[in-house]
Design a protein around this motif. Structure first.
Motif, short mmCIF file in Angstrom:
data_model
loop_
_atom_site.label_atom_id
_atom_site.label_comp_id
_atom_site.label_asym_id
_atom_site.label_seq_id
_atom_site.Cartn_x
_atom_site.Cartn_y
_atom_site.Cartn_z
N GLU A 172 0.81 -1.22 0.00
CA GLU A 172 0.00 0.00 0.00
C GLU A 172 0.85 1.27 0.00
O GLU A 172 0.31 2.37 0.07
CB GLU A 172 -0.94 0.00 1.21
CG GLU A 172 -2.01 -1.07 1.12
CD GLU A 172 -3.05 -0.96 2.22
OE1 GLU A 172 -2.77 -0.27 3.23
OE2 GLU A 172 -4.15 -1.55 2.08
N ASP A 173 2.17 1.12 -0.13
CA ASP A 173 3.07 2.28 -0.15
C ASP A 173 3.11 2.88 -1.55
O ASP A 173 3.65 2.27 -2.48
CB ASP A 173 4.47 1.85 0.29
CG ASP A 173 5.44 3.03 0.35
OD1 ASP A 173 5.04 4.16 0.01
OD2 ASP A 173 6.61 2.81 0.73
N PRO A 174 2.55 4.06 -1.78
CA PRO A 174 2.55 4.64 -3.14
C PRO A 174 3.94 5.01 -3.63
O PRO A 174 4.14 5.21 -4.83
CB PRO A 174 1.66 5.88 -2.98
CG PRO A 174 1.71 6.22 -1.54
CD PRO A 174 1.88 4.93 -0.80
N ALA A 175 4.91 5.12 -2.72
CA ALA A 175 6.26 5.49 -3.11
C ALA A 175 7.08 4.29 -3.58
O ALA A 175 8.20 4.46 -4.07
CB ALA A 175 6.98 6.18 -1.94
N LYS A 176 6.56 3.09 -3.41
CA LYS A 176 7.29 1.88 -3.83
C LYS A 176 6.67 1.39 -5.15
O LYS A 176 5.58 0.83 -5.16
CB LYS A 176 7.18 0.80 -2.76
CG LYS A 176 7.74 -0.56 -3.16
CD LYS A 176 9.21 -0.49 -3.57
CE LYS A 176 10.11 -0.15 -2.41
NZ LYS A 176 11.55 -0.20 -2.80
N PRO A 177 7.36 1.58 -6.28
CA PRO A 177 6.80 1.18 -7.58
C PRO A 177 6.66 -0.34 -7.69
O PRO A 177 7.55 -1.10 -7.30
CB PRO A 177 7.82 1.71 -8.60
CG PRO A 177 8.66 2.68 -7.86
CD PRO A 177 8.68 2.22 -6.44
N LYS A 178 5.54 -0.75 -8.24
CA LYS A 178 5.25 -2.18 -8.45
C LYS A 178 4.81 -2.38 -9.89
O LYS A 178 4.29 -1.46 -10.52
CB LYS A 178 4.14 -2.64 -7.49
CG LYS A 178 4.45 -2.32 -6.03
CD LYS A 178 3.20 -2.25 -5.18
CE LYS A 178 3.53 -1.68 -3.81
NZ LYS A 178 3.72 -0.21 -3.82
#
Length: 930
Positions: free
Chosen positions: A412-418
């Motif tokens: 759910e971390d928007p700063a971690k690209p997936k």
């Protein structure tokens, strides 16, 4: 073991020519087939075979023509574009160091067959590189001396190397292939087989009788029409067998041991690569590795008249043979302990981005239960976290709730690209398990789709083969197929790890190949970054919202449709004078064309009279029965697709119907939907509107529909810059009346309904490339009168004519057309020699910029409206997108606010030279709101 590779040059030259678009170099010389063959040769050299040969057919007749003068007599002459590429191909083959063989009096097949058997006899591992099915007769598994013969088709990636693989593909053993071909015949080589005997029938006979001689001996006992056909063909079957048998005793100057690779002629290659614009091959020749290729080498290397990325079907990759590292097996870990999970959480946090994939027990994301998750942090480094495997003896797994809780902050971390492959499905599944994934940055399905929507399928298996040269593990390999297929939760964890971790691994590898290509094409990257990727979570929310259905209304409609179907059946029986099955194409064919002697104006691909919708429409003015059949079919389709089906599709957990939207479903960028398909509900018929009445608002809520008004015509006005068309839209006049006034020279208030109808047919017909013939049929007028209408239209709107010609010209020169926002549609047939194929591509060249721009506009609108709704989700939901329309469910008191805000954002989704008008409506059901 010594390896011998024999390349069927003729096969690859023709396949590359037909598989690739008509590419040219800077001087306009054709290069498409040459490009494909050269990449295949480079891939072969990277495998470092001990011996190899490139085999071509020699000019002049062969012994088969002496046996049968009509052999290959129906083959058309070689296209000039292909003929021009033969000599440069030969020059490159020889400069690369491939021994080149051409033997007069026999075909390339015979030379390859002779060398293959000699090589296997000498203990060599022989690979025949071909797409020709005839070579299956040569397959030999490894013998005691180690010798073997395998076929590899680099077009499809398939490999035949044993009796079992040949049986799986053809239904017979390698030693029965000749007899199979003799029975089937070969239309390409003009060898007539048994009429109506296809591969299944031929394989069945050989399964029962063993050999062709056995089939011949049993011919008198084979019943039916096919038995008659067999007996009629008996005299020619021995000759067929001789014609299709590959000769394996050709007198050659040397055996396979003499076919060692020659030294490359670097100067000659350098000159050839420069001339034909093969910059990546040239870079490799000069010492740069394949990994040093420019991100989109093709944009640097070719004067393009075809597709831009991933177009080399023959090598399975983009503009070059796959890097060996991309197709290497990965190292995968199964996460079964807390320590392993902690280690992988740390690795995921430290990774710049990571790929993930979910495994479930259903294809329906709104009902699927999570079975496991896989992750990849670097190519070849992936892991599978099993969470709900439940077969007897299954190893202990981590608690699902606890594992998901540990993963939740990271996902759910928007700063971690997936990144994922068709990740909307995974977002759904994780959302239903309590994780709202943020930071979903890349999707390899969408990267491939934006690069070239028409290039190929965009599923992982296809992309892996094409861009990586990698054969993925198929679901059926771990779960079985058909009635014996098991749920993924029952798959052994070791097998599940190989399958699931590979998914995440291949996703990351594909991203590493596709992302640089997008970066090298800024307009395409903009479409991907600003439209397609932001739309993924929007569509996920729309699908999750679902729509409320009135089941009682649908039951009433089903009952009514059934009654009307029965009445249509009775009327059809009365007209025919006898009973017949309206659902049987065979019975319809006999009744309409044999008994009633109606003209067969539309044929099937096999030349039989067709009974499809177009065929029945074509003869509906000559007899009442075709119209009754069409009416019956329309009613049956509505009942089976909607009124009977929709109640079955209500999700028991939500009480609503949840469609699935597909971003890569249409080449122009339009969204499609399935389960149910909401795009095909008829809007112009009363029955279609009745079905929309079953889509209802819950108590206290309303449905709001916002629909772009004549958006494609407005886009036409903008792109053509025609003053008359722009003026008509700016005035706010009825565009079809305005067109009629221009065409027929009247004041707008004097336009008759028939004149407006004609103008509307012209407006929309021209957008879809309709000819004067089509317009005449549409309006029920003569072709000459329709041609006069078109001429009048173009005289009043010359900018439209100029725009259409400009699109055709640009398509011919560039191989693609673009939307207003830079989305491309590649038109592989735009320079085809076949007039029908070329005309179809020209129609697409005119329509695609408008239809594609309309698709881009509504996608941009959906993103903007969804962002505004983020603070109002308790009051309003976006629940449907159909063509140019958005449908919302909202609190009754919130309707004015929603109308104002949604229509404003839809109108602002593009800046056109004419107003972008949005019509809207409100009601208790979709029909009232539309």
């Amino acid at each position: 073991m010594t390896r011998l590779v024999l390349i069927d040059g003729s096969s690859y030259l023709f396949r590359a020519f037909h598989a690739l678009p008509p590419l040219t170099n800077a001087d306009g010389e054709p290069t498409g087939a040459l490009f494909g063959v050269v990449n295949m040769l480079r891939a072969t050299l990277k495998e470092k075979p001990d011996h190899m040969a490139f085999v071509l057919d020699a000019s002049g007749p062969t012994f088969r023509e002496a046996l049968y003068p009509q052999y290959k007599a129906n083959r058309p002459p070689m296209p000039e574009e292909l003929r021009a590429q033969v000599e440069p191909m030969i020059a490159i083959v020889q400069a690369l160091g491939f021994p080149l063989l051409r033997v007069e009096g026999v075909e390339a097949d015979d030379v390859i067959g002779t060398l293959a058997l000699q090589g296997a006899a000498q203990g060599m591992e022989v690979t025949i590189s071909t797409s020709d099915k005839d070579f299956a007769q040569l397959v030999r598994p490894a013998a005691s001396n180690g010798g073997s013969i395998a076929l590899v088709n680099t077009m499809s990636g398939s490999r035949l190397d044993s009796d079992a693989t040949v049986v799986e593909k053809f239904g017979v053993r390698p030693d029965q292939i000749v007899d199979l071909l003799a029975l089937m015949g070969d239309t390409i080589d003009n060898v007539p087989g048994v009429e109506k005997c296809g591969p299944k029938t031929a394989a069945k006979w050989l399964g029962e009788y063993g050999t062709l001689d056995g089939v011949i001996a049993a011919a008198d006992g084979i019943k039916g029409k096919i038995g008659e056909n067999l007996r009629a063909a008996l005299p020619r079957l021995p000759l067929n067998r001789e014609l299709v048998t590959i000769k394996t005793d050709v007198a050659l100057d040397g055996g396979p041991e003499t076919l060692a690779p020659r030294e490359r002629h670097v100067e000659a290659l350098r000159e050839l690569y420069r001339r034909y614009g093969f910059n990546q091959a040239l870079k490799e020749l000069e010492g740069g590795g394949a990994g040093d290729a420019p991100a989109d080498a093709r944009s640097d290397t070719l004067s393009v008249r075809g597709t831009a990325a991933g177009y080399v079907k023959s090598s399975g990759a983009g503009d070059e043979a796959p890097d060996a590292a991309l197709s290497a097996p990965g190292e995968y870990e199964t996460i079964l302990t807390q320590a392993q999970l902690d280690d992988w959480l740390q690795r995921l946090r430290q990774a710049g981005r990571f790929a993930f994939d979910s495994e479930t027990d259903s294809l329906d994301p709104m009902r699927a239960n999570l079975v496991g998750l896989s992750f990849c942090v670097a190519p070849g480094q992936a892991a599978y976290l099993p969470l709900a495997h439940d077969y007897p003896g299954v190893p202990a797994q981590l608690d699902r709730a606890a594992a998901l809780a540990a993963l939740k902050p990271l996902l759910e971390d928007p700063a971690k690209p997936k990144l994922g492959q068709h990740g909307k499905y995974d977002l759904h599944v994780l959302s239903r398990h309590g994780i709202d994934v943020q930071g979903y940055a890349d999707d390899t399905m969408l990267e491939s789709f934006v690069l070239n929507s028409t290039a190929s399928r965009h599923d992982m298996d296809s992309l892996a083969q094409r861009y990586l040269g990698y054969q993925t593990i198929k679901f059926e390999q771990v779960a079985g197929k058909g009635a014996k297929q098991i749920l993924f939760s029952q798959v052994a964890i070791d097998d599940a790890t190989r399958y699931a971790a590979e998914d995440a691994d291949i996703t990351l590898r594909l991203h590493n190949v596709l992302s640089p290509r997008l970066a090298a094409a800024p307009t395409l990257e903009s479409v991907y970054r600003s439209i397609e990727m932001p739309l993924v979570p929007v569509l996920q929310r729309i699908e999750s919202n679902g729509v409320n259905i009135d089941m009682d209304e649908l039951r009433r409609q089903s009952a009514d449709l059934s009654k009307r179907m029965l009445a249509a059946q009775q009327k059809a029986t009365e007209l025919a004078g006898r009973s017949f099955n309206l659902d049987s194409p065979k019975q319809l064919q006999a009744l309409l064309f044999d008994e009633l002697k109606l003209p067969a104006l539309v044929k099937t691909p096999k030349g039989q009279p067709s009974t499809n919708e177009d065929a029945l429409e074509a003869i509906a003015d000559q007899h009442e029965l075709p119209r009754i059949i069409l009416e019956y079919r329309g009613l049956a389709k509505l009942r089976s697709t909607y009124t009977d089906k929709l109640p079955e599709m209500i999700n028991p957990a939500t009480g609503r119907v949840h469609t699935s939207y597909h971003q890569s479903g249409a080449a122009t960028g339009r969204l499609s939907s399935t389960d149910p398909n909401l795009q095909n509900i008829p809007i112009r018929t009363e029955d279609g509107r009745r079905i929309r009445r079953a889509f209802v608002a819950p108590p206290g809520r309303k449905l709001v529909a916002c629909d772009y008004s004549q958006i494609e015509l407005r886009i036409m006005a903008h792109l053509s810059e025609d003053p008359g068309l722009v003026r008509a839209f700016e005035s706010g006049a009825d565009i079809h009346k305005a067109t009629a006034a221009e065409v027929f020279g009247r004041k707008i208030e004097e336009v008759t309904p028939n004149e407006r109808r004609a103008a509307k047919a012209i407006n929309f017909g021209l957008m879809y490339g309709m000819s004067a013939f089509g317009l005449a049929r549409n309006l029920g007028i003569s072709r000459g009168e329709a041609q006069d209408y078109v001429a009048l239209y173009f005289s009043r709107y010359p900018g439209v004519r100029d725009f259409m010609e400009r699109m055709r010209r640009e398509a011919r020169e560039r191989g693609f057309v673009e939307t207003l926002f830079g989305r491309r549609l590649y038109l592989n047939e735009i320079n085809a020699r076949n007039q029908n194929l070329r005309a179809g591509a020209e129609r697409a060249a005119i329509n695609a910029p408008m239809q594609g721009t309309a698709a881009d506009i509504i996608k941009r609108a959906m993103i903007a409206v969804d962002a505004w709704l983020a603070d109002h989700r308790a009051q309003a939901l976006m629940i449907l997108q159909v063509h140019d329309e958005l449908v919302f469910e909202t609190d009754a008191e919130f309707v004015p606010t929603l109308l104002k805000e949604a229509t404003a954002r839809m109108s602002a989704a593009a800046q056109l030279s004419v107003p972008l008008v949005v019509d809207s409506g409100v009601g208790d059901n979709w029909d009232q709101a539309h």
